[in-house]
Write a protein that holds these residues in place. Structure first.
Motif, short mmCIF file in Angstrom:
data_model
loop_
_atom_site.label_atom_id
_atom_site.label_comp_id
_atom_site.label_asym_id
_atom_site.label_seq_id
_atom_site.Cartn_x
_atom_site.Cartn_y
_atom_site.Cartn_z
N LYS A 255 0.84 -1.20 0.00
CA LYS A 255 0.00 0.00 0.00
C LYS A 255 0.87 1.25 0.00
N ILE A 256 0.50 2.22 -0.84
CA ILE A 256 1.23 3.48 -0.88
C ILE A 256 0.91 4.29 0.37
N ILE A 257 1.94 4.62 1.12
CA ILE A 257 1.75 5.37 2.36
C ILE A 257 2.40 6.75 2.31
N ARG A 258 3.23 6.96 1.29
CA ARG A 258 3.97 8.22 1.22
C ARG A 258 4.37 8.49 -0.22
N SER A 259 4.38 9.74 -0.61
CA SER A 259 4.83 10.14 -1.93
C SER A 259 5.83 11.28 -1.77
N VAL A 260 6.94 11.18 -2.45
CA VAL A 260 7.95 12.23 -2.40
C VAL A 260 8.23 12.68 -3.83
N GLY A 261 8.55 13.93 -3.97
CA GLY A 261 8.78 14.41 -5.33
C GLY A 261 9.45 15.76 -5.39
N MET A 262 9.53 16.26 -6.62
CA MET A 262 10.14 17.55 -6.85
C MET A 262 9.21 18.39 -7.70
N VAL A 263 9.32 19.70 -7.57
CA VAL A 263 8.58 20.64 -8.38
C VAL A 263 9.57 21.62 -8.97
N HIS A 264 9.55 21.75 -10.29
CA HIS A 264 10.52 22.57 -11.01
C HIS A 264 9.78 23.67 -11.75
N ASP A 265 10.14 24.91 -11.48
CA ASP A 265 9.53 26.05 -12.17
C ASP A 265 10.16 26.14 -13.56
N ILE A 266 9.35 25.83 -14.58
CA ILE A 266 9.86 25.82 -15.97
C ILE A 266 9.20 26.93 -16.79
N THR A 267 8.67 27.92 -16.11
CA THR A 267 7.96 29.00 -16.80
C THR A 267 8.84 29.68 -17.85
N GLU A 268 10.05 30.07 -17.44
CA GLU A 268 10.93 30.77 -18.38
C GLU A 268 11.32 29.88 -19.54
N ARG A 269 11.53 28.61 -19.26
CA ARG A 269 11.89 27.69 -20.34
C ARG A 269 10.73 27.57 -21.32
N LYS A 270 9.52 27.49 -20.81
CA LYS A 270 8.35 27.38 -21.67
C LYS A 270 8.17 28.64 -22.52
N LYS A 271 8.45 29.79 -21.91
CA LYS A 271 8.35 31.04 -22.68
C LYS A 271 9.38 31.05 -23.80
N ALA A 272 10.59 30.61 -23.49
CA ALA A 272 11.65 30.58 -24.50
C ALA A 272 11.30 29.60 -25.62
N GLU A 273 10.72 28.47 -25.26
CA GLU A 273 10.32 27.50 -26.29
C GLU A 273 9.23 28.08 -27.17
N GLY A 274 8.30 28.81 -26.57
CA GLY A 274 7.22 29.43 -27.35
C GLY A 274 7.76 30.49 -28.30
N GLU A 275 8.69 31.29 -27.79
CA GLU A 275 9.28 32.32 -28.64
C GLU A 275 10.06 31.70 -29.78
N LEU A 276 10.73 30.56 -29.50
CA LEU A 276 11.49 29.89 -30.55
C LEU A 276 10.56 29.34 -31.63
N ARG A 277 9.42 28.77 -31.20
CA ARG A 277 8.46 28.26 -32.18
C ARG A 277 7.91 29.40 -33.05
N GLU A 278 7.60 30.53 -32.42
CA GLU A 278 7.10 31.67 -33.18
C GLU A 278 8.14 32.16 -34.19
N TYR A 279 9.39 32.16 -33.78
CA TYR A 279 10.48 32.60 -34.66
C TYR A 279 10.61 31.65 -35.85
N LYS A 280 10.51 30.35 -35.59
CA LYS A 280 10.61 29.35 -36.67
C LYS A 280 9.43 29.51 -37.62
N ASP A 281 8.24 29.73 -37.05
CA ASP A 281 7.05 29.92 -37.89
C ASP A 281 7.22 31.16 -38.76
N HIS A 282 7.79 32.20 -38.18
CA HIS A 282 7.99 33.44 -38.93
C HIS A 282 8.97 33.19 -40.09
#
Length: 275
Positions: free
Chosen positions: A247-274
């Motif tokens: 039975k699962i009694i505990r969960s451990v994990g990590m949380v990573h703020d990837i907001t800036e990376r996602k923004k950069a990926e979006g800007e890169l996609r827009e640049y490629k589309d352009h």
């Protein structure tokens, strides 16, 4: 100089009986009068501090302490003639005859006569140097981890499922834009931070991993910072811990703020589309 057990108000029988018990203590023991002059020491004291009884009897205990300020503070607390608790424990640095320093836990007991007057102090010393080193190493390791998490914007969390208690690291609080006193520390409190459009996906990631017998899961979702209303994107990864029955009694994990990376990926996609 001798101290009879009846003079110290110790109900241990005759002086010989008292000395037998005193000398057999595994902790380094010192009996001092109200002026902090040493009256008795046991063999364990000689082993720990390196002094023979003849070298210390009659001396004020100050020379044993590595920290003079601590000695004075201890004296005010331990030898005060005011009524109060007759036993206390302290962690202090001491100095051996050879000049080396070490940490010891000092368990002190006030000794009173039959009328209740303080006539001395019994101190028992236990070497805790290795424990102190371990604690210092742990603190250093914890600080390094905190710095690394802050640099990487990577927080950690621990969910106790039996008690529904969610614990976050300092960086996790920064990612969610919360102070410790603002967070309820439960799974429900966590979902209050999730973007209104994402709770179902987050819940399914967890529930699905349990339903399918998986030991881990990961998901990207949005959160809303309390107070500012700012939307951030996080990547969460979790590992389950089970009891002997599976039975699962505990969960451990990590949380990573990837907001800036996602923004950069979006800007890169827009640049490629352009292009």
């Amino acid at each position: 100089m001798t101290v009879r057990s009846e003079e110290a108000g110790i109900m241990l029988g005759d002086e010989e009986h008292f000395r037998a018990i005193f000398d057999s203590m595994s902790d380094a023991a010192v009996f001092a009068d109200t002026e902090r002059h040493i009256i008795l020491v046991n063999p364990a004291f000689t082993t720990m501090f390196g002094y023979a009884p003849s070298e210390v009897i009659g001396r004020v205990t100050e020379f044993l302490y590595a920290d003079k300020a601590a000695f004075e503070e201890l004296g005010r607390a331990a030898f005060s003639r005011e009524r109060g608790a007759d036993s206390a424990s302290f962690e202090l640095r001491f100095r051996r005859k050879d000049g080396s320093e070490f940490w010891a836990e000092l368990a002190g007991v006030r000794i009173r006569d039959q009328k209740g007057n303080i006539i001395g102090f019994l101190g028992m010393h236990r070497d805790i140097t290795e424990r102190k080193k371990t604690e210092a190493a742990l603190r250093e390791s914890t600080e390094r981890l905190k710095r690394a998490q802050a640099i990487a914007h990577l927080g950690s969390w621990d969910l106790d499922l039996l008690n529904n208690r969610l614990t976050w690291s300092d960086e996790a609080y920064r990612i969610f834009g919360l102070k410790r006193e603002e967070f309820g520390g439960t799974i429900e409190a966590f979902f209050e931070c999730v973007h209104p459009d994402d709770p179902a996906a987050v819940d399914e990631a967890y529930s699905g991993s349990v339903r399918d017998g998986k030991d881990a899961y990961e998901i990207e979702h949005r959160i809303i910072r309390k107070g500012t209303g700012e939307i951030r994107i996080v990547h969460e990864k979790c590992a389950h811990i089970r009891d002997v029955s599976g039975k699962i009694i505990r969960s451990v994990g990590m949380v990573h703020d990837i907001t800036e990376r996602k923004k950069a990926e979006g800007e890169l996609r827009e640049y490629k589309d352009h292009l």
